[in-house]
Design a protein around this motif. Structure first.
Motif, PDB file in Angstrom:
ATOM      1  N   GLU A 150       2.531  23.374 -14.572  1.00 52.08           N
ATOM      2  CA  GLU A 150       2.532  21.936 -14.329  1.00 52.08           C
ATOM      3  C   GLU A 150       1.898  21.188 -15.493  1.00 52.08           C
ATOM      4  O   GLU A 150       1.050  21.730 -16.224  1.00 52.08           O
ATOM      5  CB  GLU A 150       1.793  21.589 -13.034  1.00 52.08           C
ATOM      6  N   ALA A 151       2.348  19.943 -15.653  1.00 47.23           N
ATOM      7  CA  ALA A 151       1.754  19.008 -16.609  1.00 47.23           C
ATOM      8  C   ALA A 151       1.330  17.781 -15.819  1.00 47.23           C
ATOM      9  O   ALA A 151       2.137  17.205 -15.088  1.00 47.23           O
ATOM     10  CB  ALA A 151       2.756  18.632 -17.686  1.00 47.23           C
ATOM     11  N   VAL A 152       0.060  17.381 -15.951  1.00 48.74           N
ATOM     12  CA  VAL A 152      -0.464  16.225 -15.235  1.00 48.74           C
ATOM     13  C   VAL A 152      -1.026  15.245 -16.256  1.00 48.74           C
ATOM     14  O   VAL A 152      -1.916  15.587 -17.040  1.00 48.74           O
ATOM     15  CB  VAL A 152      -1.562  16.634 -14.227  1.00 48.74           C
ATOM     16  N   ALA A 153      -0.484  14.014 -16.243  1.00 50.88           N
ATOM     17  CA  ALA A 153      -0.912  12.988 -17.188  1.00 50.88           C
ATOM     18  C   ALA A 153      -2.036  12.148 -16.597  1.00 50.88           C
ATOM     19  O   ALA A 153      -2.256  12.123 -15.384  1.00 50.88           O
ATOM     20  CB  ALA A 153       0.270  12.099 -17.567  1.00 50.88           C
ATOM     21  N   ASP A 154      -2.743  11.421 -17.457  1.00 52.01           N
ATOM     22  CA  ASP A 154      -3.868  10.617 -17.001  1.00 52.01           C
ATOM     23  C   ASP A 154      -3.442   9.374 -16.226  1.00 52.01           C
ATOM     24  O   ASP A 154      -4.286   8.684 -15.659  1.00 52.01           O
ATOM     25  CB  ASP A 154      -4.768  10.222 -18.175  1.00 52.01           C
ATOM     26  N   ASP A 155      -2.124   9.092 -16.162  1.00 54.33           N
ATOM     27  CA  ASP A 155      -1.642   7.973 -15.349  1.00 54.33           C
ATOM     28  C   ASP A 155      -1.042   8.473 -14.031  1.00 54.33           C
ATOM     29  O   ASP A 155      -0.290   7.756 -13.379  1.00 54.33           O
ATOM     30  CB  ASP A 155      -0.620   7.142 -16.122  1.00 54.33           C
ATOM     31  N   THR A 156      -1.348   9.715 -13.665  1.00 58.86           N
ATOM     32  CA  THR A 156      -0.936  10.394 -12.417  1.00 58.86           C
ATOM     33  C   THR A 156       0.488  10.946 -12.453  1.00 58.86           C
ATOM     34  O   THR A 156       0.934  11.547 -11.476  1.00 58.86           O
ATOM     35  CB  THR A 156      -1.085   9.502 -11.154  1.00 58.86           C
ATOM     36  N   GLN A 157       1.233  10.781 -13.545  1.00 52.36           N
ATOM     37  CA  GLN A 157       2.532  11.450 -13.634  1.00 52.36           C
ATOM     38  C   GLN A 157       2.311  12.957 -13.548  1.00 52.36           C
ATOM     39  O   GLN A 157       1.363  13.495 -14.121  1.00 52.36           O
ATOM     40  CB  GLN A 157       3.222  11.129 -14.955  1.00 52.36           C
ATOM     41  N   ARG A 158       3.216  13.643 -12.850  1.00 54.49           N
ATOM     42  CA  ARG A 158       3.092  15.089 -12.696  1.00 54.49           C
ATOM     43  C   ARG A 158       4.467  15.731 -12.805  1.00 54.49           C
ATOM     44  O   ARG A 158       5.438  15.240 -12.239  1.00 54.49           O
ATOM     45  CB  ARG A 158       2.465  15.439 -11.352  1.00 54.49           C
ATOM     46  N   LEU A 159       4.530  16.824 -13.538  1.00 53.77           N
ATOM     47  CA  LEU A 159       5.776  17.554 -13.731  1.00 53.77           C
ATOM     48  C   LEU A 159       5.520  19.027 -13.449  1.00 53.77           C
ATOM     49  O   LEU A 159       4.533  19.595 -13.930  1.00 53.77           O
ATOM     50  CB  LEU A 159       6.270  17.371 -15.175  1.00 53.77           C
ATOM     51  N   ILE A 165       7.541  24.318 -19.581  1.00 56.81           N
ATOM     52  CA  ILE A 165       7.490  22.884 -19.877  1.00 56.81           C
ATOM     53  C   ILE A 165       7.423  22.727 -21.387  1.00 56.81           C
ATOM     54  O   ILE A 165       6.636  23.394 -22.063  1.00 56.81           O
ATOM     55  CB  ILE A 165       6.274  22.204 -19.216  1.00 56.81           C
ATOM     56  N   TYR A 166       8.271  21.855 -21.897  1.00 56.71           N
ATOM     57  CA  TYR A 166       8.251  21.512 -23.318  1.00 56.71           C
ATOM     58  C   TYR A 166       7.694  20.104 -23.448  1.00 56.71           C
ATOM     59  O   TYR A 166       8.100  19.192 -22.725  1.00 56.71           O
ATOM     60  CB  TYR A 166       9.663  21.573 -23.906  1.00 56.71           C
ATOM     61  N   LEU A 167       6.778  19.923 -24.384  1.00 59.52           N
ATOM     62  CA  LEU A 167       6.223  18.606 -24.655  1.00 59.52           C
ATOM     63  C   LEU A 167       6.363  18.320 -26.138  1.00 59.52           C
ATOM     64  O   LEU A 167       5.896  19.089 -26.977  1.00 59.52           O
ATOM     65  CB  LEU A 167       4.754  18.546 -24.231  1.00 59.52           C
ATOM     66  N   GLY A 168       7.036  17.232 -26.458  1.00 63.73           N
ATOM     67  CA  GLY A 168       7.247  16.882 -27.852  1.00 63.73           C
ATOM     68  C   GLY A 168       7.920  15.532 -27.974  1.00 63.73           C
ATOM     69  O   GLY A 168       7.958  14.739 -27.022  1.00 63.73           O
ATOM     70  N   ASP A 264       4.125   7.156 -30.821  1.00 62.19           N
ATOM     71  CA  ASP A 264       4.522   6.042 -29.957  1.00 62.19           C
ATOM     72  C   ASP A 264       5.103   6.529 -28.638  1.00 62.19           C
ATOM     73  O   ASP A 264       4.912   5.899 -27.599  1.00 62.19           O
ATOM     74  CB  ASP A 264       5.556   5.157 -30.673  1.00 62.19           C
ATOM     75  N   ARG A 265       5.809   7.662 -28.700  1.00 58.29           N
ATOM     76  CA  ARG A 265       6.436   8.155 -27.472  1.00 58.29           C
ATOM     77  C   ARG A 265       6.664   9.660 -27.573  1.00 58.29           C
ATOM     78  O   ARG A 265       7.288  10.140 -28.510  1.00 58.29           O
ATOM     79  CB  ARG A 265       7.784   7.458 -27.249  1.00 58.29           C
ATOM     80  N   LEU A 266       6.127  10.386 -26.598  1.00 54.57           N
ATOM     81  CA  LEU A 266       6.432  11.799 -26.430  1.00 54.57           C
ATOM     82  C   LEU A 266       6.993  11.993 -25.024  1.00 54.57           C
ATOM     83  O   LEU A 266       6.779  11.164 -24.137  1.00 54.57           O
ATOM     84  CB  LEU A 266       5.194  12.674 -26.618  1.00 54.57           C
ATOM     85  N   VAL A 267       7.718  13.091 -24.833  1.00 57.77           N
ATOM     86  CA  VAL A 267       8.268  13.396 -23.517  1.00 57.77           C
ATOM     87  C   VAL A 267       7.882  14.817 -23.129  1.00 57.77           C
ATOM     88  O   VAL A 267       7.644  15.664 -23.983  1.00 57.77           O
ATOM     89  CB  VAL A 267       9.807  13.253 -23.484  1.00 57.77           C
ATOM     90  N   ALA A 268       7.809  15.049 -21.840  1.00 53.69           N
ATOM     91  CA  ALA A 268       7.611  16.396 -21.303  1.00 53.69           C
ATOM     92  C   ALA A 268       8.693  16.634 -20.272  1.00 53.69           C
ATOM     93  O   ALA A 268       8.922  15.795 -19.398  1.00 53.69           O
ATOM     94  CB  ALA A 268       6.232  16.534 -20.662  1.00 53.69           C
ATOM     95  N   PHE A 269       9.396  17.759 -20.406  1.00 50.20           N
ATOM     96  CA  PHE A 269      10.412  18.090 -19.410  1.00 50.20           C
ATOM     97  C   PHE A 269      10.360  19.578 -19.102  1.00 50.20           C
ATOM     98  O   PHE A 269       9.888  20.392 -19.903  1.00 50.20           O
ATOM     99  CB  PHE A 269      11.811  17.663 -19.851  1.00 50.20           C
ATOM    100  N   GLY A 270      10.833  19.922 -17.910  1.00 50.81           N
ATOM    101  CA  GLY A 270      10.763  21.298 -17.458  1.00 50.81           C
ATOM    102  C   GLY A 270      12.119  21.942 -17.300  1.00 50.81           C
ATOM    103  O   GLY A 270      13.086  21.287 -16.893  1.00 50.81           O
ATOM    104  N   ASP A 271      12.202  23.217 -17.643  1.00 50.32           N
ATOM    105  CA  ASP A 271      13.395  24.033 -17.407  1.00 50.32           C
ATOM    106  C   ASP A 271      14.666  23.413 -17.989  1.00 50.32           C
ATOM    107  O   ASP A 271      15.742  23.475 -17.400  1.00 50.32           O
ATOM    108  CB  ASP A 271      13.579  24.287 -15.904  1.00 50.32           C
ATOM    109  N   GLY A 272      14.527  22.770 -19.146  1.00 50.86           N
ATOM    110  CA  GLY A 272      15.689  22.239 -19.853  1.00 50.86           C
ATOM    111  C   GLY A 272      16.254  20.953 -19.307  1.00 50.86           C
ATOM    112  O   GLY A 272      17.270  20.464 -19.815  1.00 50.86           O
ATOM    113  N   MET A 273      15.627  20.356 -18.284  1.00 52.38           N
ATOM    114  CA  MET A 273      16.142  19.136 -17.650  1.00 52.38           C
ATOM    115  C   MET A 273      15.597  17.905 -18.372  1.00 52.38           C
ATOM    116  O   MET A 273      14.700  17.211 -17.900  1.00 52.38           O
ATOM    117  CB  MET A 273      15.776  19.124 -16.170  1.00 52.38           C
ATOM    118  N   GLU A 274      16.163  17.601 -19.546  1.00 52.43           N
ATOM    119  CA  GLU A 274      15.692  16.475 -20.340  1.00 52.43           C
ATOM    120  C   GLU A 274      15.930  15.140 -19.648  1.00 52.43           C
ATOM    121  O   GLU A 274      15.248  14.149 -19.931  1.00 52.43           O
ATOM    122  CB  GLU A 274      16.365  16.483 -21.712  1.00 52.43           C
ATOM    123  N   SER A 275      16.903  15.087 -18.742  1.00 54.12           N
ATOM    124  CA  SER A 275      17.199  13.841 -18.050  1.00 54.12           C
ATOM    125  C   SER A 275      16.121  13.467 -17.040  1.00 54.12           C
ATOM    126  O   SER A 275      16.098  12.341 -16.534  1.00 54.12           O
ATOM    127  CB  SER A 275      18.556  13.943 -17.341  1.00 54.12           C
TER     128      SER A 275
END
Length: 299
Positions: A150-159, A165-168, A264-275
Protein backbone atom coordinates in the motif's frame (compact mmCIF):
# COMPACT_ATOMS: atom_id res chain seq x y z
CA UNK A 1 -31.65 -14.99 9.32
CA UNK A 2 -28.27 -14.64 7.60
CA UNK A 3 -28.04 -13.19 4.12
CA UNK A 4 -27.27 -15.67 1.34
CA UNK A 5 -23.84 -15.19 -0.24
CA UNK A 6 -23.59 -13.13 -3.41
CA UNK A 7 -21.28 -14.42 -6.14
CA UNK A 8 -19.63 -11.62 -8.09
CA UNK A 9 -18.32 -12.85 -11.45
CA UNK A 10 -15.38 -10.72 -12.56
CA UNK A 11 -14.44 -10.88 -16.24
CA UNK A 12 -12.98 -8.74 -18.98
CA UNK A 13 -13.90 -7.82 -22.53
CA UNK A 14 -12.24 -10.26 -24.94
CA UNK A 15 -9.80 -9.24 -27.67
CA UNK A 16 -12.38 -10.18 -30.31
CA UNK A 17 -15.05 -8.00 -28.70
CA UNK A 18 -12.63 -5.08 -28.52
CA UNK A 19 -11.69 -5.52 -32.19
CA UNK A 20 -15.31 -5.58 -33.37
CA UNK A 21 -16.15 -2.56 -31.21
CA UNK A 22 -13.23 -0.65 -32.69
CA UNK A 23 -13.74 -1.61 -36.36
CA UNK A 24 -17.51 -1.90 -36.47
CA UNK A 25 -18.04 -5.38 -37.93
CA UNK A 26 -16.55 -8.86 -37.88
CA UNK A 27 -15.47 -8.47 -41.52
CA UNK A 28 -13.64 -5.20 -40.95
CA UNK A 29 -11.93 -6.62 -37.88
CA UNK A 30 -10.90 -9.67 -39.93
CA UNK A 31 -9.45 -7.42 -42.66
CA UNK A 32 -7.49 -5.45 -40.06
CA UNK A 33 -5.97 -8.61 -38.60
CA UNK A 34 -5.16 -10.09 -42.05
CA UNK A 35 -3.23 -6.92 -42.88
CA UNK A 36 -1.06 -7.71 -39.87
CA UNK A 37 -0.60 -11.39 -40.56
CA UNK A 38 -3.18 -12.70 -38.10
CA UNK A 39 -6.33 -14.82 -38.47
CA UNK A 40 -9.50 -13.65 -36.77
CA UNK A 41 -10.74 -17.24 -36.48
CA UNK A 42 -8.40 -18.05 -33.62
CA UNK A 43 -9.22 -14.76 -31.87
CA UNK A 44 -12.97 -15.37 -32.23
CA UNK A 45 -12.67 -18.94 -30.95
CA UNK A 46 -10.83 -17.75 -27.82
CA UNK A 47 -13.63 -15.26 -27.24
CA UNK A 48 -16.30 -17.96 -27.57
CA UNK A 49 -14.35 -20.18 -25.17
CA UNK A 50 -14.13 -17.39 -22.60
CA UNK A 51 -17.84 -16.60 -22.88
CA UNK A 52 -18.79 -20.29 -22.58
CA UNK A 53 -16.67 -20.58 -19.45
CA UNK A 54 -18.29 -17.50 -17.91
CA UNK A 55 -21.79 -18.82 -18.65
CA UNK A 56 -20.93 -22.27 -17.29
CA UNK A 57 -19.52 -20.88 -14.05
CA UNK A 58 -22.64 -18.72 -13.65
CA UNK A 59 -24.82 -21.82 -14.10
CA UNK A 60 -23.02 -23.58 -11.23
CA UNK A 61 -23.91 -20.92 -8.64
CA UNK A 62 -26.44 -22.38 -6.14
CA UNK A 63 -30.00 -21.27 -6.87
CA UNK A 64 -30.41 -19.84 -3.37
CA UNK A 65 -27.42 -17.53 -3.80
CA UNK A 66 -27.48 -14.08 -5.31
CA UNK A 67 -25.38 -13.28 -8.35
CA UNK A 68 -23.77 -10.23 -9.98
CA UNK A 69 -21.31 -9.65 -12.80
CA UNK A 70 -18.74 -6.88 -13.33
CA UNK A 71 -16.38 -6.16 -16.20
CA UNK A 72 -12.80 -5.10 -15.46
CA UNK A 73 -13.30 -1.53 -16.69
CA UNK A 74 -16.15 -1.05 -14.20
CA UNK A 75 -14.39 -2.35 -11.08
CA UNK A 76 -13.72 1.13 -9.68
CA UNK A 77 -17.48 1.83 -9.75
CA UNK A 78 -18.66 -1.49 -8.33
CA UNK A 79 -19.54 -1.79 -4.64
CA UNK A 80 -18.38 -5.07 -3.13
CA UNK A 81 -20.23 -6.27 -0.02
CA UNK A 82 -18.68 -8.11 2.97
CA UNK A 83 -20.58 -11.33 2.23
CA UNK A 84 -19.52 -11.50 -1.44
CA UNK A 85 -17.69 -14.46 -2.96
CA UNK A 86 -15.59 -13.09 -5.81
CA UNK A 87 -15.08 -15.43 -8.78
CA UNK A 88 -12.51 -14.26 -11.32
CA UNK A 89 -13.05 -15.89 -14.71
CA UNK A 90 -10.09 -15.23 -17.00
CA UNK A 91 -6.40 -14.46 -16.65
CA UNK A 92 -4.08 -14.14 -13.65
CA UNK A 93 -3.87 -10.37 -14.10
CA UNK A 94 -7.60 -10.05 -13.55
CA UNK A 95 -7.14 -11.23 -9.95
CA UNK A 96 -4.63 -8.42 -9.40
CA UNK A 97 -7.03 -5.94 -11.01
CA UNK A 98 -9.84 -6.77 -8.55
CA UNK A 99 -7.70 -7.28 -5.43
CA UNK A 100 -7.32 -3.56 -4.66
CA UNK A 101 -11.10 -3.15 -4.36
CA UNK A 102 -11.61 -5.96 -1.82
CA UNK A 103 -11.50 -6.02 1.96
CA UNK A 104 -11.13 -9.69 2.86
CA UNK A 105 -13.74 -11.31 0.59
CA UNK A 106 -12.73 -14.80 -0.62
CA UNK A 107 -11.54 -15.01 -4.22
CA UNK A 108 -11.84 -18.00 -6.57
CA UNK A 109 -9.72 -18.00 -9.74
CA UNK A 110 -11.05 -19.85 -12.82
CA UNK A 111 -8.63 -20.26 -15.74
CA UNK A 112 -10.46 -20.07 -19.08
CA UNK A 113 -7.38 -20.81 -21.22
CA UNK A 114 -4.74 -22.99 -19.48
CA UNK A 115 -2.70 -23.17 -22.69
CA UNK A 116 -2.09 -19.40 -22.64
CA UNK A 117 -2.54 -18.46 -18.96
CA UNK A 118 0.11 -19.57 -16.42
CA UNK A 119 -2.52 -20.12 -13.72
CA UNK A 120 -0.54 -18.59 -10.85
CA UNK A 121 -3.69 -17.00 -9.42
CA UNK A 122 -6.44 -18.52 -11.59
CA UNK A 123 -5.57 -22.07 -10.59
CA UNK A 124 -8.76 -23.98 -11.32
CA UNK A 125 -10.88 -25.15 -14.23
CA UNK A 126 -14.58 -24.54 -14.77
CA UNK A 127 -15.60 -28.04 -13.50
CA UNK A 128 -14.10 -27.18 -10.09
CA UNK A 129 -16.46 -24.22 -9.57
CA UNK A 130 -19.13 -25.97 -7.40
CA UNK A 131 -16.70 -27.28 -4.78
CA UNK A 132 -14.77 -23.99 -4.78
CA UNK A 133 -17.94 -21.97 -4.19
CA UNK A 134 -18.89 -24.25 -1.31
CA UNK A 135 -15.41 -23.88 0.18
CA UNK A 136 -15.49 -20.10 -0.19
CA UNK A 137 -18.76 -19.88 1.74
CA UNK A 138 -17.50 -22.16 4.53
CA UNK A 139 -16.10 -20.21 7.49
CA UNK A 140 -13.80 -23.13 8.28
CA UNK A 141 -12.02 -23.12 4.93
CA UNK A 142 -8.30 -22.25 5.15
CA UNK A 143 -7.51 -19.55 2.61
CA UNK A 144 -4.13 -18.64 1.16
CA UNK A 145 -3.59 -15.06 2.28
CA UNK A 146 -1.43 -13.11 -0.15
CA UNK A 147 0.50 -10.05 0.98
CA UNK A 148 -0.39 -6.73 -0.63
CA UNK A 149 1.46 -3.39 -0.82
CA UNK A 150 0.00 0.00 0.00
CA UNK A 151 0.88 3.65 -0.52
CA UNK A 152 -0.64 6.21 1.86
CA UNK A 153 -0.29 9.93 1.17
CA UNK A 154 -0.39 12.74 3.72
CA UNK A 155 -3.72 13.95 2.26
CA UNK A 156 -5.33 10.53 3.10
CA UNK A 157 -5.15 9.15 -0.46
CA UNK A 158 -4.53 5.41 -0.28
CA UNK A 159 -3.60 2.89 -2.96
CA UNK A 160 -3.40 -0.90 -2.54
CA UNK A 161 -1.97 -3.43 -5.02
CA UNK A 162 -1.34 -7.16 -5.17
CA UNK A 163 1.81 -7.20 -7.32
CA UNK A 164 3.53 -3.83 -7.10
CA UNK A 165 3.14 -0.09 -6.81
CA UNK A 166 5.09 2.20 -9.11
CA UNK A 167 5.67 5.81 -8.09
CA UNK A 168 7.16 8.26 -10.54
CA UNK A 169 6.46 10.93 -13.13
CA UNK A 170 3.51 10.62 -15.49
CA UNK A 171 4.91 9.45 -18.82
CA UNK A 172 7.84 7.77 -17.00
CA UNK A 173 10.08 10.81 -17.30
CA UNK A 174 12.42 12.08 -14.56
CA UNK A 175 10.93 12.02 -11.08
CA UNK A 176 12.44 14.17 -8.31
CA UNK A 177 11.89 13.40 -4.63
CA UNK A 178 13.51 12.73 -1.25
CA UNK A 179 13.65 9.09 -0.18
CA UNK A 180 14.32 7.41 3.15
CA UNK A 181 13.33 4.67 5.60
CA UNK A 182 11.25 5.73 8.58
CA UNK A 183 13.20 3.46 10.95
CA UNK A 184 16.83 4.08 9.93
CA UNK A 185 17.65 7.15 12.00
CA UNK A 186 16.37 9.70 9.53
CA UNK A 187 18.76 9.10 6.60
CA UNK A 188 17.18 10.80 3.57
CA UNK A 189 18.52 11.21 0.04
CA UNK A 190 17.39 13.53 -2.76
CA UNK A 191 17.06 11.61 -6.00
CA UNK A 192 16.26 12.01 -9.69
CA UNK A 193 15.20 8.74 -11.30
CA UNK A 194 12.71 6.90 -13.50
CA UNK A 195 10.66 6.13 -10.41
CA UNK A 196 10.41 3.72 -7.49
CA UNK A 197 8.97 0.20 -7.66
CA UNK A 198 7.76 -1.57 -4.49
CA UNK A 199 6.64 -5.17 -4.98
CA UNK A 200 5.25 -8.22 -3.17
CA UNK A 201 5.98 -11.92 -3.35
CA UNK A 202 3.11 -12.33 -5.82
CA UNK A 203 4.67 -9.59 -7.95
CA UNK A 204 7.98 -11.45 -7.79
CA UNK A 205 6.86 -13.41 -10.86
CA UNK A 206 6.54 -10.25 -12.96
CA UNK A 207 7.92 -6.69 -13.03
CA UNK A 208 9.67 -6.96 -9.66
CA UNK A 209 11.55 -10.08 -10.78
CA UNK A 210 12.60 -8.35 -13.98
CA UNK A 211 14.24 -5.49 -12.06
CA UNK A 212 15.66 -7.91 -9.49
CA UNK A 213 17.31 -10.00 -12.22
CA UNK A 214 18.62 -6.95 -14.09
CA UNK A 215 20.32 -5.73 -10.89
CA UNK A 216 21.63 -9.21 -10.02
CA UNK A 217 20.29 -8.35 -6.59
CA UNK A 218 21.40 -10.36 -3.58
CA UNK A 219 18.14 -9.59 -1.78
CA UNK A 220 15.99 -12.75 -1.49
CA UNK A 221 12.65 -12.46 -3.26
CA UNK A 222 9.73 -12.61 -0.81
CA UNK A 223 7.17 -15.41 -0.77
CA UNK A 224 3.60 -14.60 -1.76
CA UNK A 225 2.33 -14.89 1.83
CA UNK A 226 5.41 -13.36 3.45
CA UNK A 227 4.97 -9.94 5.12
CA UNK A 228 7.96 -8.54 3.30
CA UNK A 229 8.42 -6.38 0.21
CA UNK A 230 11.32 -5.44 -2.03
CA UNK A 231 11.83 -1.96 -3.47
CA UNK A 232 14.03 -0.65 -6.25
CA UNK A 233 14.81 2.81 -7.60
CA UNK A 234 14.85 2.70 -11.39
CA UNK A 235 17.77 4.46 -13.14
CA UNK A 236 18.80 6.81 -10.34
CA UNK A 237 20.84 9.74 -11.70
CA UNK A 238 23.89 11.02 -9.75
CA UNK A 239 24.48 14.78 -9.71
CA UNK A 240 25.71 17.45 -7.28
CA UNK A 241 22.15 17.65 -5.92
CA UNK A 242 21.00 14.00 -6.21
CA UNK A 243 22.43 10.71 -4.96
CA UNK A 244 22.32 7.00 -5.72
CA UNK A 245 23.12 5.36 -2.39
CA UNK A 246 19.52 4.34 -1.56
CA UNK A 247 18.44 2.36 -4.62
CA UNK A 248 17.18 -0.98 -3.25
CA UNK A 249 16.03 -2.61 -0.08
CA UNK A 250 13.39 -4.65 1.69
CA UNK A 251 10.44 -3.68 3.85
CA UNK A 252 9.32 -6.13 6.51
CA UNK A 253 6.05 -5.12 8.19
CA UNK A 254 5.58 -2.62 9.79
CA UNK A 255 8.52 -0.75 8.20
CA UNK A 256 7.73 2.05 5.75
CA UNK A 257 9.58 3.70 2.88
CA UNK A 258 8.99 7.47 2.93
CA UNK A 259 9.05 9.58 -0.23
CA UNK A 260 8.58 13.36 -0.35
CA UNK A 261 7.73 14.81 -3.76
CA UNK A 262 10.02 17.44 -5.31
CA UNK A 263 8.28 17.59 -8.70
CA UNK A 264 5.16 19.43 -9.83
CA UNK A 265 3.34 16.15 -10.29
CA UNK A 266 4.08 12.50 -9.56
CA UNK A 267 1.71 9.55 -9.80
CA UNK A 268 1.44 6.22 -8.02
CA UNK A 269 -0.41 3.31 -9.57
CA UNK A 270 -0.74 -0.37 -8.79
CA UNK A 271 -0.56 -3.50 -10.92
CA UNK A 272 -0.18 -1.59 -14.18
CA UNK A 273 -3.51 0.28 -13.85
CA UNK A 274 -2.29 3.76 -14.82
CA UNK A 275 -5.88 4.91 -15.36
CA UNK A 276 -6.50 4.56 -11.61
CA UNK A 277 -3.52 6.47 -10.28
CA UNK A 278 -2.97 8.47 -7.11
CA UNK A 279 -1.72 12.00 -7.91
CA UNK A 280 0.86 13.78 -5.77
CA UNK A 281 2.26 17.28 -5.96
CA UNK A 282 5.24 19.26 -4.65
CA UNK A 283 5.94 18.76 -0.93
CA UNK A 284 3.55 15.88 -0.40
CA UNK A 285 4.77 12.79 1.44
CA UNK A 286 3.76 9.22 0.72
CA UNK A 287 4.59 6.13 2.77
CA UNK A 288 4.86 2.68 1.23
CA UNK A 289 4.81 -0.68 2.98
CA UNK A 290 2.95 -3.92 3.63
CA UNK A 291 -0.82 -3.37 3.46
CA UNK A 292 -3.06 -4.17 6.40
CA UNK A 293 -5.41 -6.13 4.13
CA UNK A 294 -4.56 -9.38 2.32
CA UNK A 295 -6.04 -11.16 -0.67
CA UNK A 296 -7.83 -14.34 0.51
CA UNK A 297 -7.43 -16.86 -2.31
CA UNK A 298 -9.41 -20.11 -2.29
CA UNK A 299 -7.35 -23.17 -3.18
Amino acid sequence: MSLAPRVVLVHRTTEYEELVARHGTHGQAAFFLRSRGRDIGEVAERSRRDRRALAEVASKVPLTWRQASVERADLDRFLFAPEDVVVVVGQDGLVANVAKYLSGQPVVGINTDPVRNPGVLVRHGVPDAPKLLAAAADDGTPFEELTMVEAVADDTQRLVALNEIYLGAAGHQTARYRLGHEDDGGVVESQASSGVLVGTGTGASGWLRSVWQERSSALPLPGASESRLLWFVREAWPSPATGTSLVAGELAAPARLRLTVESDRLVAFGDGMESDAMELTWGQTVRLGVAGVRLRLVG
